[in-house]
Design an enzyme around this catalytic site. Structure first.
Site: not given
Length: 309
Positions: A68, A168
């Site tokens: 990713k 996050d």
């Protein structure tokens, strides 16, 4: 049928909105989290998820993870006879999630909403859409991960609204966003982040210290030994995150020799201090862009597996 997909650096998952609200769908092994790992076996068949994780150790040259981080780039990964771009690797993960969803729901899945880091640029978002299309679905929408997290925590249902910071820290990316709820509308005031900062970097800090203390040259490790080392230290990292100061004993078999190493929470914190400082920069930038002082925040939401540290 439309589903929601969290396409993560280390793990991915899929869910849908049922009569009683959101429902996460287990994979074929009964697990909610599917490792974002792809491997190719001897007859050139693709494997995704847990079976591919095992092959990171047994056949690392034909396995790959953390792709990713390469989304939106021209990087090509060779697995067996295949040369795959990041979006093609991600498409294999998405296809596996869709197959699990269709098996669970008993109906064909044609659309998906996919979450992406708020700090993803146009190239990375386009690559994510392409991954969905290659997997055979239409990407109805990309939703920023901090926004999705805020909704998952039910912040939009609070009376009177408020200002929230979503922190996050995932396996490979870090995002921080400042959101405000007002009269049922969620507005993102600021976002910042680092697409190359996550749990994998904290693991690398642990790995480098281990090899240094054991006086082992990293270049002497085979790909299989490197994968085994990182897997064992990932378990150590989780133990340290959950411990109350108790040292963790690590036993490793490298180059035919058994090694023992001990590390405690204080040492781990010291090793990770440079990474913690890197977390500060996007955090302070987001606060500055939103023109808010810390005391003006109503709540802070921690998201991502690495935030458990």
């Amino acid at each position: 049928m439309i589903v929601g997909i969290d396409l993560g650096t280390t793990h991915s998952l899929v869910g849908y909105y049922g009569p009683d609200g959101p429902v996460l769908i287990p994979n074929a092994l009964g697990e909610l989290l599917t490792p974002s790992v792809v491997s190719v076996d001897a007859d050139e068949t693709f494997m995704v998820g847990r079976p591919a994780v095992d092959r990171l150790i047994t056949d690392p040259q034909r396995s790959v993870a953390s792709f990713k981080r390469w989304m939106g780039t021209d990087r090509v990964t060779r697995l067996g006879k295949h040369a795959l771009r990041p979006e093609e690797l991600s498409a294999l993960v998405v296809r596996g999630l869709i197959a699990d969803a269709e098996s669970h729901l008993g109906t064909r899945v044609t659309e998906a909403v996919i979450s992406v880091p708020a700090y993803f640029g146009d190239a990375q978002r386009k690559a994510t859409r392409i991954a969905g299309e290659l997997a055979g679905i239409r990407v109805e929408r990309l939703i920023n991960e901090p926004t999705a997290a805020a909704m998952a925590y039910g912040l939009q249902q609070r009376d009177g609204g408020g200002r929230f910071l979503v922190f996050d820290l995932g396996g490979g990316t870090f995002d921080v966003s400042i959101l405000e709820m007002f009269e049922g509308v969620m507005e993102v005031h600021a976002s910042a982040g680092d697409n190359f900062l996550g749990g994998e970097d904290f693991l690398s800090a642990l790995r480098d210290a281990c090899l240094r203390d054991l006086k082992i040259d990293p270049r002497s490790l085979t790909a299989s030994e490197e994968a085994h080392l990182r897997r064992r230290l990932e378990m150590t990292k989780r133990e340290l995150s959950a411990s109350s100061g108790t040292p963790v004993d690590v036993e490793l078999s490298l180059s035919g020799t058994t090694h023992r190493w001990q590390v405690d929470e204080t040492t781990f914190a010291r090793l990770c201090e440079p990474l913690v400082q890197r977390l500060r920069t996007p955090l302070e930038r987001a606060m500055r862009d939103a023109r808010l002082a810390p005391e003006q925040l109503d709540d802070i939401v921690l998201v991502g597996g690495a935030s458990r540290m």
